[in-house]
Write an enzyme that holds these catalytic residues in place. Structure first.
Site, PDB file in Angstrom:
ATOM      1  N   ASP A 109      17.678  -9.470  22.502  1.00  0.00           N
ATOM      2  CA  ASP A 109      17.296  -9.159  21.135  1.00  0.00           C
ATOM      3  C   ASP A 109      17.122  -7.637  21.042  1.00  0.00           C
ATOM      4  O   ASP A 109      17.043  -6.944  22.059  1.00  0.00           O
ATOM      5  CB  ASP A 109      15.994  -9.886  20.790  1.00  0.00           C
ATOM      6  CG  ASP A 109      15.545  -9.622  19.374  1.00  0.00           C
ATOM      7  OD1 ASP A 109      16.417  -9.569  18.488  1.00  0.00           O
ATOM      8  OD2 ASP A 109      14.332  -9.449  19.161  1.00  0.00           O
ATOM      9  N   ASP A 166      13.576 -15.905  18.337  1.00  0.00           N
ATOM     10  CA  ASP A 166      14.318 -15.989  19.601  1.00  0.00           C
ATOM     11  C   ASP A 166      14.075 -17.317  20.317  1.00  0.00           C
ATOM     12  O   ASP A 166      14.805 -17.650  21.258  1.00  0.00           O
ATOM     13  CB  ASP A 166      13.900 -14.851  20.541  1.00  0.00           C
ATOM     14  CG  ASP A 166      14.248 -13.487  19.969  1.00  0.00           C
ATOM     15  OD1 ASP A 166      15.320 -13.358  19.358  1.00  0.00           O
ATOM     16  OD2 ASP A 166      13.441 -12.549  20.135  1.00  0.00           O
ATOM     17  N   ASP A 182      11.549 -11.715  22.309  1.00  0.00           N
ATOM     18  CA  ASP A 182      10.090 -11.725  22.196  1.00  0.00           C
ATOM     19  C   ASP A 182       9.576 -12.292  20.886  1.00  0.00           C
ATOM     20  O   ASP A 182       8.375 -12.290  20.656  1.00  0.00           O
ATOM     21  CB  ASP A 182       9.538 -10.308  22.375  1.00  0.00           C
ATOM     22  CG  ASP A 182       9.890  -9.399  21.196  1.00  0.00           C
ATOM     23  OD1 ASP A 182      10.843  -9.733  20.470  1.00  0.00           O
ATOM     24  OD2 ASP A 182       9.223  -8.370  21.007  1.00  0.00           O
TER      25      ASP A 182
END
Length: 782
Positions: free
Chosen positions: A470, A673, A669
């Site tokens: 990410d 996700d 995080d």
């Protein structure tokens, strides 16, 4: 208040004519005048049922007089559970032997400072075995050493002496071996104890029979002198050597818990609590409850998780982050148990105590991971399942061959070879090969900021070829700041920011925090909103003063009928600079554009380069716009970029890559996700992320830094390599040892392997596996 009542409702100071009082610690009734402990506190006399209650009260009177101890008792954890180190699926609420491998179950959770009861028991039995084995060996081997002790005593008397000395060793000291061996037969799970019990039992029963009824033995058992040889010394020495191996194994296994103990030692034993009346007292940390106020002085470790409410300082958080530079803390900042207060003094309010602290959760996660099973363990389990029956079959075949074609006394040689085969073939080394490496590796990982949730994830991580990351919070700092306000349609900058900030109140998204921080800096008065709705990865809507407000991407604006075309070019320009842009609308009107910059983490450059060196393909999957994502990807030299990704899109990307044969790790995080983290072969959560992300992952990086991915990857590869080495040692040992014990070298050397030598080799095989596993503690992960 009644004179004989304490402030927690129990008797504190009895009336002059009273005969009893209540113990303020345990609540028991104490009869006065019986010599029970008592003390005076602030002018009141208190009586106790025992010295233990007296001492607890003396250390922390306020804890009991305010009734805080009752709150603690109400939240007491469940009783201890026990599990097998090699078979974690075996769980019991009491101590027992594992029905699969025979090992004693061990307490679950963090390792205790209490001595291991099995180690104490086996140590005692070992020394008893040694004390009795020495004279037995002297009696049996004396003639070979030039000591005619058997001639002095007479062969019959010497044989009886050996039997008398050996019997306590076999029937008492070795009782756990026979108990576990019998249990393995009853549970239809043959293991090392099956072989040891059969081997030792055979040698002892044969020798005892030869001593009691020598005339009953056929010629095949007799030496040239006509006597029947006995092997009590083999039985007792085997027992002593097995105990020695077990003691070495138990002590080595305890060392795998050193990493957890080191973590536990970070937490102080006492804390300076500020009581309700303003007084301060150093009390046991287990007496601290949520809401208590604690004073921290320079150089003290923080006892519980909480928040600063007075003062400021710098705190060494290397325990959590691995970063040696202390972090500045002021009022409102969070602090964690186990971290070290450096420069200043402050007062904190406890929020999470005991098993709820971050340090406790780390310890529990490591302990759980140490008990989990790696897929490669199934190989050892499968082999072990067939191994013991095969060894028994080899022992029977060896006995038959020696009985048929061996030299005289054939049956004696046959018995010795069969016993040696049973003793040397120890499947314990096979069973220990994987668990010992996993236990050591997870402890090392915890010390280096890599928390392993399960062994399967650790093993799989060594095989990955693709890492999906990410952007926000993973590659970037996750602390964005508003850099531009671009109003539209006559809207002022303040009105644009006020509308956006009013919607974002209560949101936990990093971009929302940036907007709220900007509004706070401009001292804008926010308006209440209603009907707040969030579409993850797209934007949010809310109602204010009868109008609908919206904030999010251009696609989100289009879906709501808001025309954002007038600011698209400017948004693209800002995106090319690596800035994230969000549009703000009211009803069908565009209010403007907000640009937010999130700096790239300095360590991200190092981490991406290191992963490339390891041959890993790196993909960025972000909900941000394509131009912003590409700007970050260019700087970091990321292989592939996917932008404007919703949670379902990230999961679909993971699924597609896996279907193409890739082994995928996902690092993120955020809540968005979580689906991809759960769907990946290995999910890697940043410790700075959400509980949902962490709960969906096999690996958690406490530092929240991508360099931890390379550290975890190296840990995984070194662990799998160590496991393979252990399995090789175990297989090679048995592959070579069993034929030698069966006598395959006799035609060449003219000698047969002694059962005592076989026992020593068996013990050393387990020790070699354990020693190799412990080498992981010094592995370099940088």
């Amino acid at each position: 208040m009644n004179q004989n009542s304490s402030c927690c409702g129990g008797a504190a100071r009895p009336d002059e004519n009273a005969e009893t009082a209540l113990d303020p610690v345990c609540g028991m009734t104490v009869t006065l005048g019986k010599g029970k402990p008592h003390l005076t506190h602030e002018g009141e006399e208190f009586h106790f049922c025992s010295q233990g209650c007296h001492d607890k009260f003396e250390v922390d009177p306020e804890f009991y007089l305010t009734g805080a101890h009752k709150k603690k008792s109400a939240a007491a954890p469940e009783g201890t559970k026990y599990t097998c180190p090699m078979h974690p699926e075996i769980i019991s609420d009491h101590m027992m032997d594992c029905p699969l491998c025979g090992m004693a179950l061990e307490p679950m959770g963090a390792p205790s400072d209490e001595p291991n009861p099995e180690l104490i028991d086996f140590t005692r039995r070992f020394w008893v075995s040694v004390v009795f084995a020495i004279p037995v060996v002297i009696l049996a081997m004396g003639p070979m050493l030039g000591l005619p002790i058997r001639d002095w005593m007479g062969h019959t008397a010497a044989g009886w002496a050996e039997a008398i000395l050996a019997t306590p060793v076999v029937l008492w000291a070795a009782w756990p071996f026979f108990k576990r061996g019998w249990g393995s037969i009853v549970n239809k799970s043959p293991n090392m104890w099956t072989l040891i019990a059969i081997g030792v039992g055979t040698a002892y029963v044969y020798s005892l029979g030869a001593t009691l009824f020598p005339d009953a033995f056929p010629a095949g058992f007799r030496e040239a002198s006509g006597s029947v040889p006995i092997y009590f010394e083999a039985a007792v020495v085997i027992i002593a050597l097995v105990f020695l191996g077990q003691l070495m194994e138990l002590k080595a296994r305890e060392r795998t818990g050193d990493a957890i103990r080191a973590l536990l030692d970070l937490s102080p034993k006492t804390a300076r609590r500020i009581n309700a009346n303003g007084s301060e007292r150093d009390v046991p940390v287990e007496n601290i409850l949520a809401g208590d106020k604690i004073r921290l002085r320079p150089g003290e470790s923080i006892p519980v998780d909480g928040v600063l409410i007075e003062g400021h300082s710098t705190v060494d958080e290397s325990m959590i982050t691995g970063e040696p530079i202390p972090v500045a803390k002021a009022e409102g900042d969070k602090v964690s148990a186990g971290t070290l207060n450096k420069a200043g003094s402050f007062v904190m309010e406890a929020e999470k105590v005991g098993s709820e602290t971050l340090l406790a959760s780390i310890v529990n996660m490591v302990a759980d991971a140490q008990r989990s099973r790696a897929p490669i363990q199934s190989l050892a389990d499968k082999v072990a399942g067939y191994f013991v029956p095969m060894v028994v079959a080899v022992a029977i075949i060896a006995f038959g061959v020696w009985s048929a074609v061996g030299p005289e006394p054939r049956l004696v040689y046959a018995l010795l070879s069969a016993v040696s085969v049973l003793i040397i073939a120890c499947p314990c080394a096979l069973g220990l090969a994987t668990p010992m490496s996993i236990m050591t590796a997870t402890g090392l990982g915890a010390q280096r900021g890599v928390l392993v949730r399960d062994a399967e994830g650790l093993e799989t991580l060594s095989k990955i070829d693709t890492v999906i990351v990410d952007k926000t919070g993973t590659l970037t700092e996750g602390k964005p700041q508003v850099t531009e306000l671009v109003p539209a349609n006559g809207t002022s900058e303040q009105a644009l920011l006020r509308a956006a900030a009013s919607m974002e109140v209560g949101s936990e998204h990093p971009l929302a925090e940036a907007i709220l921080k900007a509004a706070e800096e401009q001292k804008l008065e926010l308006k209440p909103v209603s009907n707040f709705q969030s579409e993850t990865g797209m934007g949010v809507t809310a109602h204010m003063d009868g109008t609908r407000l919206a904030i999010g991407s251009q696609v989100f604006m289009d879906s709501l009928g808001i025309d954002a075309a007038s600011l698209v070019d400017q948004a693209d320009t800002l995106a090319e600079q690596g800035k994230t842009t969000v549009f703000v609308g009211q009803n069908e009107t565009l209010l403007g554009l907000i640009a937010i910059s999130d700096p790239i983490k300095k360590t991200a450059f190092e981490a991406i380069a290191a992963l490339h060196e390891l041959g890993v393909h790196i993909i960025m999957a972000t909900g941000d716009t394509e131009k912003t994502a590409l700007a970050v990807a260019r700087q970091l030299k990321i292989d592939q970029t996917h932008a404007s990704m919703r949670p379902a899109d990230k999961k679909a990307l993971v699924d597609r890559l896996r279907s193409e044969g890739n082994i995928v790790a996902m690092a993120g995080d955020g809540i968005n996700d979580a689906p991809a983290l759960a769907s990946a072969n290995v999910g890697i959560a940043m410790g700075s992320g959400t509980d949902v992300a962490i709960g969906s992952s096999s690996i958690t990086l406490l530092k929240g830094d991508l360099t931890g991915v390379t550290r975890a990857y190296k840990l995984s590869r070194k662990t799998l390599q160590n496991i393979k080495q252990n399995l090789f040692f175990a297989f090679a040992y048995n592959f070579l040892g069993v034929p030698i014990a069966a006598g395959i070298l006799y035609p060449v050397t003219g000698t047969l392997l002694s059962p005592m030598i076989a026992a020593a080799a068996m013990s050393l095989s387990s020790v070699s596996v354990i020693t190799n596993a412990l080498r992981l503690r010094k592995a370099n992960l940088d």
